[in-house]
Design a protein around this motif. Sequence first.
Motif, mmCIF file in Angstrom:
data_model
loop_
_atom_site.group_PDB
_atom_site.id
_atom_site.type_symbol
_atom_site.label_atom_id
_atom_site.label_comp_id
_atom_site.label_asym_id
_atom_site.label_seq_id
_atom_site.Cartn_x
_atom_site.Cartn_y
_atom_site.Cartn_z
ATOM 1 N N GLY A 125 -30.264 41.753 -85.244
ATOM 2 C CA GLY A 125 -30.023 43.145 -84.908
ATOM 3 C C GLY A 125 -30.074 44.107 -86.071
ATOM 4 O O GLY A 125 -29.876 45.317 -85.880
ATOM 5 N N ARG A 126 -30.376 43.607 -87.278
ATOM 6 C CA ARG A 126 -30.371 44.474 -88.458
ATOM 7 C C ARG A 126 -31.767 44.877 -88.917
ATOM 8 O O ARG A 126 -31.906 45.608 -89.896
ATOM 9 N N LEU A 127 -32.818 44.411 -88.227
ATOM 10 C CA LEU A 127 -34.186 44.732 -88.614
ATOM 11 C C LEU A 127 -34.746 45.814 -87.697
ATOM 12 O O LEU A 127 -34.665 45.711 -86.478
ATOM 13 N N ARG A 128 -35.332 46.835 -88.304
ATOM 14 C CA ARG A 128 -35.864 47.967 -87.558
ATOM 15 C C ARG A 128 -37.244 48.347 -88.100
ATOM 16 O O ARG A 128 -37.786 47.678 -88.976
ATOM 17 N N THR A 129 -37.791 49.449 -87.595
ATOM 18 C CA THR A 129 -39.038 50.000 -88.098
ATOM 19 C C THR A 129 -38.750 51.346 -88.757
ATOM 20 O O THR A 129 -37.627 51.881 -88.653
ATOM 21 N N THR A 130 -39.761 51.925 -89.396
ATOM 22 C CA THR A 130 -39.568 53.244 -90.006
ATOM 23 C C THR A 130 -39.266 54.297 -88.947
ATOM 24 O O THR A 130 -38.672 55.332 -89.249
ATOM 25 N N ALA A 131 -39.650 54.039 -87.703
ATOM 26 C CA ALA A 131 -39.445 55.021 -86.637
ATOM 27 C C ALA A 131 -38.046 54.988 -86.046
ATOM 28 O O ALA A 131 -37.553 56.019 -85.552
ATOM 29 N N ASP A 132 -37.383 53.817 -86.081
ATOM 30 C CA ASP A 132 -36.086 53.732 -85.392
ATOM 31 C C ASP A 132 -34.940 53.262 -86.276
ATOM 32 O O ASP A 132 -33.835 53.050 -85.774
ATOM 33 N N PHE B 101 -41.462 38.621 -94.529
ATOM 34 C CA PHE B 101 -41.015 37.302 -94.983
ATOM 35 C C PHE B 101 -39.866 37.382 -95.983
ATOM 36 O O PHE B 101 -39.253 36.372 -96.307
ATOM 37 N N HIS B 102 -39.537 38.586 -96.465
ATOM 38 C CA HIS B 102 -38.471 38.738 -97.463
ATOM 39 C C HIS B 102 -37.298 39.561 -96.962
ATOM 40 O O HIS B 102 -36.175 39.421 -97.449
ATOM 41 N N VAL B 103 -37.544 40.417 -95.974
ATOM 42 C CA VAL B 103 -36.534 41.427 -95.652
ATOM 43 C C VAL B 103 -35.260 40.823 -95.084
ATOM 44 O O VAL B 103 -34.153 41.342 -95.337
ATOM 45 N N ARG B 104 -35.345 39.720 -94.333
ATOM 46 C CA ARG B 104 -34.115 39.102 -93.829
ATOM 47 C C ARG B 104 -33.233 38.630 -94.981
ATOM 48 O O ARG B 104 -32.011 38.800 -94.953
ATOM 49 N N ARG B 105 -33.859 38.024 -95.962
ATOM 50 C CA ARG B 105 -33.097 37.554 -97.122
ATOM 51 C C ARG B 105 -32.446 38.731 -97.842
ATOM 52 O O ARG B 105 -31.296 38.655 -98.287
ATOM 53 N N ALA B 106 -33.172 39.828 -97.968
ATOM 54 C CA ALA B 106 -32.617 41.011 -98.628
ATOM 55 C C ALA B 106 -31.410 41.553 -97.874
ATOM 56 O O ALA B 106 -30.372 41.865 -98.469
ATOM 57 N N VAL B 107 -31.537 41.651 -96.551
ATOM 58 C CA VAL B 107 -30.421 42.167 -95.743
ATOM 59 C C VAL B 107 -29.211 41.247 -95.851
ATOM 60 O O VAL B 107 -28.071 41.701 -96.048
ATOM 61 N N ALA C 262 -32.124 29.284 -90.862
ATOM 62 C CA ALA C 262 -31.364 29.541 -89.640
ATOM 63 C C ALA C 262 -30.202 30.487 -89.917
ATOM 64 O O ALA C 262 -29.900 31.386 -89.112
ATOM 65 N N TRP C 263 -29.542 30.287 -91.056
ATOM 66 C CA TRP C 263 -28.441 31.179 -91.445
ATOM 67 C C TRP C 263 -28.940 32.615 -91.599
ATOM 68 O O TRP C 263 -28.302 33.563 -91.120
ATOM 69 N N LEU C 264 -30.095 32.800 -92.244
ATOM 70 C CA LEU C 264 -30.633 34.145 -92.427
ATOM 71 C C LEU C 264 -30.889 34.828 -91.088
ATOM 72 O O LEU C 264 -30.575 36.008 -90.910
ATOM 73 N N HIS C 265 -31.476 34.108 -90.143
ATOM 74 C CA HIS C 265 -31.746 34.713 -88.842
ATOM 75 C C HIS C 265 -30.445 35.049 -88.101
ATOM 76 O O HIS C 265 -30.360 36.071 -87.414
ATOM 77 N N LEU C 266 -29.429 34.224 -88.277
ATOM 78 C CA LEU C 266 -28.161 34.467 -87.602
ATOM 79 C C LEU C 266 -27.474 35.718 -88.139
ATOM 80 O O LEU C 266 -27.043 36.585 -87.374
#
Length: 228
Positions: free
Chosen positions: A42-49, A154-160, A34-38
């Motif tokens: 707004g910090r996750l995007r695609t290669t296009a944006d 499954f990993h990128v939120r933790r990385a951010v 839950a902490w990771l999602h919080l």
Amino acid sequence: MKIARPRLPRTRTGWRRLAQAVMAVCALALLPSAWLHLVTDGRLRTTADVPRSDVAVVFGAGLWNGEPSPYLAHRLDAAAELYRAGRVKVVLVTGDNSRKEYDEPDAMRAYLTRHGVPDRRIVSDYAGFDTWDSCVRAKRIFGVDEAVLISQGFHVRRAVALCEEAGVRSYGVGVDEPHDATWYSGEVRDVVASGKAALDALFEPDPRFLGRREPGVTRALRDARRGV
């Protein structure tokens, strides 16, 4: 020696207390996720944006016979796409080179050069033993203040979350993968890894290996601006 079996509750009150205890344990286990999602909202995007940034960071994900695993290759494909589109100028590859016969960063570098990223625009971190170490070293060793982080969903939120905690302003690009057995095992592992991430963010331990500051990213960016 006879091992005593655990006794189940015999009363309605006992069963209610057991259920409450189980729910409390489950809630605590899910708190890190839950902490990771919080903190990554707004910090996750695609290669296009994804916003343009000087640096992309690609985290290691294993080698197969000396070559990037399929999951790692997909991360590198995304980094090469961002470079070719002019959305990043330098790619920092961070992975494990703790033993002579296993060298993630050099394998990642070779893959990127085969896919259109000039060698002089790639910087290697040979001591990225886990996500926290990679984030801290990106900031303290390579001087990265802002970056696009590339990994599977499954990993990128933790990385951010961890790179933000380490002082690197970050956006994450989650690479799409088929939901196969590897993907599902990654999702399960990440529930446990989220707990470790929360502890890393709380206690901010030093990386397994820190070393001296390296000018690779600064030099590559300087050359990129000069068109060298």
